[in-house]
Scaffold this active site. Structure first.
Site, PDB file in Angstrom:
ATOM      1  CE1 TYR A 166      -3.593  -2.566   0.538  1.00 29.02           C
ATOM      2  CE2 TYR A 166      -2.685  -2.989   2.717  1.00 29.02           C
ATOM      3  CZ  TYR A 166      -3.558  -3.308   1.706  1.00 29.02           C
ATOM      4  OH  TYR A 166      -4.397  -4.376   1.871  1.00 29.02           O
ATOM      5  CE1 TYR A 168      -8.716  -4.768   1.458  1.00 33.78           C
ATOM      6  CE2 TYR A 168      -8.846  -6.307   3.288  1.00 33.78           C
ATOM      7  CZ  TYR A 168      -8.155  -5.763   2.224  1.00 33.78           C
ATOM      8  OH  TYR A 168      -6.893  -6.226   1.915  1.00 33.78           O
ATOM      9  CG  ASP A 223     -14.199 -11.766   5.345  1.00 31.38           C
ATOM     10  OD1 ASP A 223     -13.481 -12.233   6.260  1.00 31.38           O
ATOM     11  OD2 ASP A 223     -13.757 -11.032   4.447  1.00 31.38           O
ATOM     12  CE  LYS A 246      -7.078  -9.212   9.075  1.00 34.12           C
ATOM     13  NZ  LYS A 246      -5.874  -8.547   8.631  1.00 34.12           N
TER      14      LYS A 246
HETATM   15  C1  LIG Z   1     -12.473  -8.881   6.592  1.00 33.99           C
HETATM   16  C2  LIG Z   1     -11.217  -9.281   5.898  1.00 33.99           C
HETATM   17  N1  LIG Z   1     -11.254 -10.272   4.985  1.00 33.99           N
HETATM   18  C3  LIG Z   1     -10.143 -10.686   4.352  1.00 33.99           C
HETATM   19  C4  LIG Z   1      -8.926 -10.107   4.606  1.00 33.99           C
HETATM   20  C5  LIG Z   1      -7.705 -10.581   3.878  1.00 33.99           C
HETATM   21  O1  LIG Z   1      -6.890 -11.332   4.692  1.00 33.99           O
HETATM   22  P1  LIG Z   1      -5.343 -11.565   4.290  1.00 33.99           P
HETATM   23  O2  LIG Z   1      -4.679 -10.238   4.437  1.00 33.99           O
HETATM   24  O3  LIG Z   1      -4.868 -12.596   5.273  1.00 33.99           O
HETATM   25  O4  LIG Z   1      -5.338 -12.064   2.882  1.00 33.99           O
HETATM   26  C6  LIG Z   1      -8.839  -9.072   5.543  1.00 33.99           C
HETATM   27  C7  LIG Z   1      -7.554  -8.423   5.830  1.00 33.99           C
HETATM   28  O5  LIG Z   1      -7.461  -7.411   6.453  1.00 33.99           O
HETATM   29  C8  LIG Z   1     -10.015  -8.647   6.204  1.00 33.99           C
HETATM   30  O6  LIG Z   1      -9.997  -7.648   7.089  1.00 33.99           O
END
Ligand SMILES: Cc1ncc(COP(=O)(O)O)c(C=O)c1O
Length: 394
Positions: A6, A132, A219, A246
């Site tokens: 970024y 996101y 998600d 995470k």
């Molecule tokens: C809600 C959500 N989904 C998916 C992701 C993507 O995860 P990764 O960075 O492990 O690919 C993130 C990353 O911040 C996220 O906040």
């Protein structure tokens, strides 16, 4: 040369170099910093946790990795069994992958192929404005965050709606026979600006998804493992597919899991090879990741992390409720997340260095200054983070 995320590489300021990390602290050569963002929200147990480190070392003494194609092993079996009981309802079928974005890709592929396997054509996805879901292409497409993905305008089969019941009902009325899934970050939209919304919206979504057999995907890569003050939002409203990442591995190794319910799994379970899920990341079910995830879940339960998060939320309210400034639009708190939204992103320019000099690592983005702390944080350190945030406006 390292190409940083970024960042405009030509103008980026030099990153802080970390030489050690322990508990909630990051160490540079000359500064001890409280990590107020848990290394992009994953480091819930803190750094250098002796039990987590030992779990990895112990597994490494056996083997670090074997592929899941034609092979299996005890750590991945134990983790899927654990998740089956740890997660609510019939979310029982664990598909592992190496990152949250890939976990989301897998969920979206499942939803599309679920319909194909049932002989239905349902190409569309319903998603939220300001969503996101990661930076891979399909995850980006269901995302709605111009600030991250403006260079790749690819929104062919995705409809985005605000978190309003009327918009939800309207979308279902219009598109219900074309939608394969509705994907959300439940209750808390992270990278889209720490936006918080009400559980009623998800309850209504559950009803409509069930009525029209549209798969509901949560998600919970960011919200899972307590961040909203709930273990999982899936404990309150049950999705058909849940994505975790995470904190799944306590932030020690990248890993994710896409967990499907019985109905979804059944649509793939057949005598027809073409009904199989055609996906298989090299590092899925990595043994080190599974070992550390198992240990992390054990600690999460044993140390009653939910009461730690409740305490963090109480302190956050005590310290931040009523804090105002003409430059501040809103202060929002949910579980282990506190966000100050300002009117103008320029207001936050220089805050990171200001916080660094006061012993706090922060990474504000756009109009959002926030804290998503490791759950093991002590009261003094937590208050110091909030004091630093408040001091910036004085
Ligand atoms: C809600 C959500 N989904 C998916 C992701 C993507 O995860 P990764 O960075 O492990 O690919 C993130 C990353 O911040 C996220 O906040």
């Amino acid at each position: 040369m390292i190409w940083y995320p970024y960042e405009q590489m030509k103008t980026m300021k030099a990153p802080y170099e970390i030489v050690d990390a322990e508990g909630v602290y990051l160490y540079t050569e000359d500064q001890k910093l409280i990590d107020s963002v848990s290394s992009w929200w994953c480091m819930i147990h803190g750094y250098k946790h002796p039990e987590l480190t030992a779990a990895i070392k112990e597994q490494a003494d056996h083997f670090c990795h074997v592929m899941l194609g034609g092979l299996t092993h005890e750590p991945v079996q134990r983790l899927s069994q654990k998740l089956q009981t740890f997660l609510p309802g019939d979310l029982d079928y664990c598909f592992f992958s190496d990152s949250g974005s890939v976990g989301v890709e897998v969920a979206l592929k499942m939803a599309l192929q679920y319909n194909t396997n049932l002989g239905r054509k349902r190409p569309m996805v319903l998603a939220l404005e300001h969503a996101y879901h990661g930076d891979t292409f399909k995850a980006m497409e269901v995302g709605d965050d111009e600030d991250y993905h403006f260079a790749f305008d690819e929104k062919k089969e995705v409809v985005h709606i605000p978190t309003e019941v009327s918009a939800l009902e309207e979308a279902f009325e219009k598109y219900h026979d074309k939608l394969n899934c509705f994907i959300v970050e439940p209750l808390l939209q992270g990278a889209g600006g720490m936006r918080m919304y009400d559980i009623f919206f998800l309850e209504r979504a559950r009803q409509l998804c069930s009525q029209y057999d549209v798969l509901l995907i949560f998600d919970e890569v960011a919200t899972g493992f307590g961040r909203t003050g709930n273990r999982f939002v899936a404990d309150l409203v049950l999705p058909d597919i849940l994505v975790l990442g995470k904190a799944l591995t306590g932030g020690y190794i990248g890993h994710a899991v896409t967990v499907a319910n019985h109905k979804v799994f059944q649509a793939f379970y057949s005598d027809d090879d073409r009904h199989a899920l055609m996906h298989g990341p090299t590092f899925m079910g990595n043994a080190l990741a599974c070992a550390v995830a198992l240990k992390g879940i054990e600690i999460f339960e044993r140390e009653d992390y939910m009461s730690k998060i409740k305490r963090i939320e109480e302190i956050s309210h005590r310290e931040m409720d009523g804090f105002t400034d003409p430059r501040i639009k809103e202060v929002r708190i949910m579980g282990g997340c506190t966000c100050i939204e300002v009117y103008d992103s320029k207001t936050l320019e220089g805050f990171q260095q200001f916080a660094y000099e006061r012993g706090v690592f922060s990474r504000p983005f756009l109009k959002y200054m926030y804290a998503m702390v490791p759950y093991i944080i002590g009261e003094e350190d937590l208050v110091k983070i909030f004091d630093t945030m408040k001091e910036w406006f004085r």
